[in-house]
Design a protein around this motif. Structure first.
Motif, PDB file in Angstrom:
ATOM      1  N   TYR A 154      -3.827  -6.355   0.030  1.00  0.00           N
ATOM      2  CA  TYR A 154      -3.362  -6.849   1.323  1.00  0.00           C
ATOM      3  C   TYR A 154      -3.506  -8.366   1.400  1.00  0.00           C
ATOM      4  CZ  TYR A 154      -8.324  -7.280   2.483  1.00  0.00           C
ATOM      5  OH  TYR A 154      -9.654  -7.632   2.486  1.00  0.00           O
ATOM      6  N   LYS A 176       5.120   3.046   6.456  1.00  0.00           N
ATOM      7  CA  LYS A 176       5.829   3.769   5.407  1.00  0.00           C
ATOM      8  C   LYS A 176       4.822   4.494   4.516  1.00  0.00           C
ATOM      9  CE  LYS A 176       9.548   0.341   5.197  1.00  0.00           C
ATOM     10  NZ  LYS A 176      10.290  -0.595   4.305  1.00  0.00           N
ATOM     11  N   THR A 177       5.085   5.761   4.281  1.00  0.00           N
ATOM     12  CA  THR A 177       4.180   6.555   3.445  1.00  0.00           C
ATOM     13  C   THR A 177       4.952   7.245   2.330  1.00  0.00           C
ATOM     14  OG1 THR A 177       4.397   8.516   4.854  1.00  0.00           O
ATOM     15  CG2 THR A 177       2.603   6.971   5.368  1.00  0.00           C
ATOM     16  N   GLN A 185       0.285   7.010  -0.690  1.00  0.00           N
ATOM     17  CA  GLN A 185       0.400   5.567  -0.488  1.00  0.00           C
ATOM     18  C   GLN A 185       0.969   5.284   0.891  1.00  0.00           C
ATOM     19  OE1 GLN A 185       3.451   2.771  -2.493  1.00  0.00           O
ATOM     20  NE2 GLN A 185       1.633   2.608  -3.786  1.00  0.00           N
ATOM     21  N   SER A 186       0.417   4.250   1.522  1.00  0.00           N
ATOM     22  CA  SER A 186       0.875   3.848   2.850  1.00  0.00           C
ATOM     23  C   SER A 186       1.062   2.345   2.874  1.00  0.00           C
ATOM     24  CB  SER A 186      -0.140   4.270   3.923  1.00  0.00           C
ATOM     25  OG  SER A 186       0.231   3.769   5.186  1.00  0.00           O
ATOM     26  N   GLU A 187       2.209   1.903   3.385  1.00  0.00           N
ATOM     27  CA  GLU A 187       2.501   0.474   3.481  1.00  0.00           C
ATOM     28  C   GLU A 187       2.459   0.054   4.942  1.00  0.00           C
ATOM     29  OE1 GLU A 187       6.003  -2.763   2.322  1.00  0.00           O
ATOM     30  OE2 GLU A 187       6.109  -0.698   1.615  1.00  0.00           O
ATOM     31  N   ASN A 188       1.491  -0.810   5.262  1.00  0.00           N
ATOM     32  CA  ASN A 188       1.302  -1.310   6.622  1.00  0.00           C
ATOM     33  C   ASN A 188       1.131  -0.183   7.631  1.00  0.00           C
ATOM     34  OD1 ASN A 188       1.540  -3.997   5.746  1.00  0.00           O
ATOM     35  ND2 ASN A 188       3.776  -3.918   5.947  1.00  0.00           N
ATOM     36  N   HIS A 209      -2.014  -6.975   6.173  1.00  0.00           N
ATOM     37  CA  HIS A 209      -0.697  -6.445   5.830  1.00  0.00           C
ATOM     38  C   HIS A 209      -0.695  -6.142   4.333  1.00  0.00           C
ATOM     39  CE1 HIS A 209       1.172  -7.616   9.709  1.00  0.00           C
ATOM     40  NE2 HIS A 209       0.336  -8.650   9.640  1.00  0.00           N
ATOM     41  N   GLY A 210      -0.410  -4.880   3.996  1.00  0.00           N
ATOM     42  CA  GLY A 210      -0.426  -4.550   2.577  1.00  0.00           C
ATOM     43  C   GLY A 210      -0.229  -3.072   2.328  1.00  0.00           C
ATOM     44  N   THR A 211      -0.659  -2.633   1.150  1.00  0.00           N
ATOM     45  CA  THR A 211      -0.463  -1.264   0.684  1.00  0.00           C
ATOM     46  C   THR A 211      -1.812  -0.596   0.472  1.00  0.00           C
ATOM     47  OG1 THR A 211       1.572  -1.931  -0.452  1.00  0.00           O
ATOM     48  CG2 THR A 211       0.598   0.168  -1.089  1.00  0.00           C
ATOM     49  N   TYR A 212      -1.932   0.625   0.958  1.00  0.00           N
ATOM     50  CA  TYR A 212      -3.162   1.402   0.858  1.00  0.00           C
ATOM     51  C   TYR A 212      -2.892   2.646   0.008  1.00  0.00           C
ATOM     52  CZ  TYR A 212      -4.510  -1.559   4.802  1.00  0.00           C
ATOM     53  OH  TYR A 212      -4.775  -2.636   5.606  1.00  0.00           O
ATOM     54  N   ASN A 213      -3.802   2.928  -0.906  1.00  0.00           N
ATOM     55  CA  ASN A 213      -3.650   4.068  -1.804  1.00  0.00           C
ATOM     56  C   ASN A 213      -4.871   4.977  -1.719  1.00  0.00           C
ATOM     57  OD1 ASN A 213      -1.142   3.754  -3.718  1.00  0.00           O
ATOM     58  ND2 ASN A 213      -2.024   1.710  -3.534  1.00  0.00           N
TER      59      ASN A 213
END
Length: 250
Positions: A166, A223-224, A217-220, A174-178
């Motif tokens: 992020y 979006k998943t 994965q989830s973006e912000n 703001h970023g991507t979570y895994n």
């Protein structure tokens, strides 16, 4: 004449016994117990590293392409383990692993040519993982030795990994979570040797595994996406090399 017949008959009776004599290389009389039944074993490994990235800390080799580096790199890991020997050389084992990684890149400039460059500011990466393994181990002394030995470990491994990449903007991330879940059946051979009566040093390497994993994965947080996979491998995995120190109570 009778004397010669008696000697010949005795020789004929002795030959079958000599032919049936068991051949041995001399291993039978040596020690077969490496760790006795009823023993307890345990180990603990802790690792911690902290690096500071900056122009004053080196990186002269890459200075032609990468400049203005500022940031930090931190890792931490702890792995306790436990063994109980149900029989001579055969143990039940359990191991827990936790690790944490943090990378903060405050600033970096990448210059590939006069017209091509890239500036990176405020990038952060965090990852933490949990893993639990339970199974059995069998030890085999080398040439009857009580100091050097081999072992084979068969275990079920379960793990969970959470990571995020992020950047901060107006105080918000703001970023991507895994999120990753994994279950694996593993077979790991290794060698060990005692440096004291109750302390040994061991090295094991990944050999065979059957792994199922699920990733989300989830973006912000908007979006998943998700995916899963099942696979197996049979080869020497040097990336799965493990070093350890164990303490035993007889």
């Amino acid at each position: 004449m009778k004397k010669w017949l008696i000697l010949l008959l005795a020789a004929c009776l002795a030959l079958p016994g000599q032919a049936q004599e068991k051949f041995t290389r001399g291993f039978a009389g040596k020690n077969k117990i490496f760790i006795p039944k009823g023993s307890f074993g345990g180990g603990l490994s802790i690792s911690w590293r902290k690096y500071t990235l900056g122009e004053d800390d080196g990186f002269t080799v890459l200075s032609k392409y990468i400049g203005d580096i500022k940031g930090g790199y931190n890792t931490f890991g702890v792995t306790p383990s436990f063994e109980y020997f149900l029989a001579d050389n055969l143990s039940l084992m359990a191991r827990f692993e936790y690790s944490w990684l943090g990378v903060d890149l405050d600033n970096a400039s990448l210059h590939l040519s006069e017209d091509l460059g890239l500036d990176i500011t405020g990038e952060h990466y965090k990852r933490q993982s949990y893993a639990l393994a339970a199974g059995v181990r069998y030890y085999l002394p080398f040439m009857g030795s009580k100091v050097f030995g081999f072992f084979v470990e068969g275990a079920v491994n379960g793990g969970y990994v959470q990571s995020m990449l992020y950047e901060l903007e107006d105080g918000l991330k703001h970023g991507t979570y895994n999120s990753n879940w994994k279950v694996a059946l593993r077979v790991d051979p290794g060698i060990c040797f005692f440096v004291q009566e109750n302390v040994d040093f061991e090295v094991s390497v990944g050999l065979l595994d059957l792994t199922y994993q699920f990733n989300k994965q989830s973006e912000n947080q908007v979006k998943t996406s998700s995916g899963s996979g099942l696979g197996t491998g049979f080869n020497i995995n040097l990336l799965a090399l493990r070093f350890g120190v164990h303490f035993y109570l007889w």
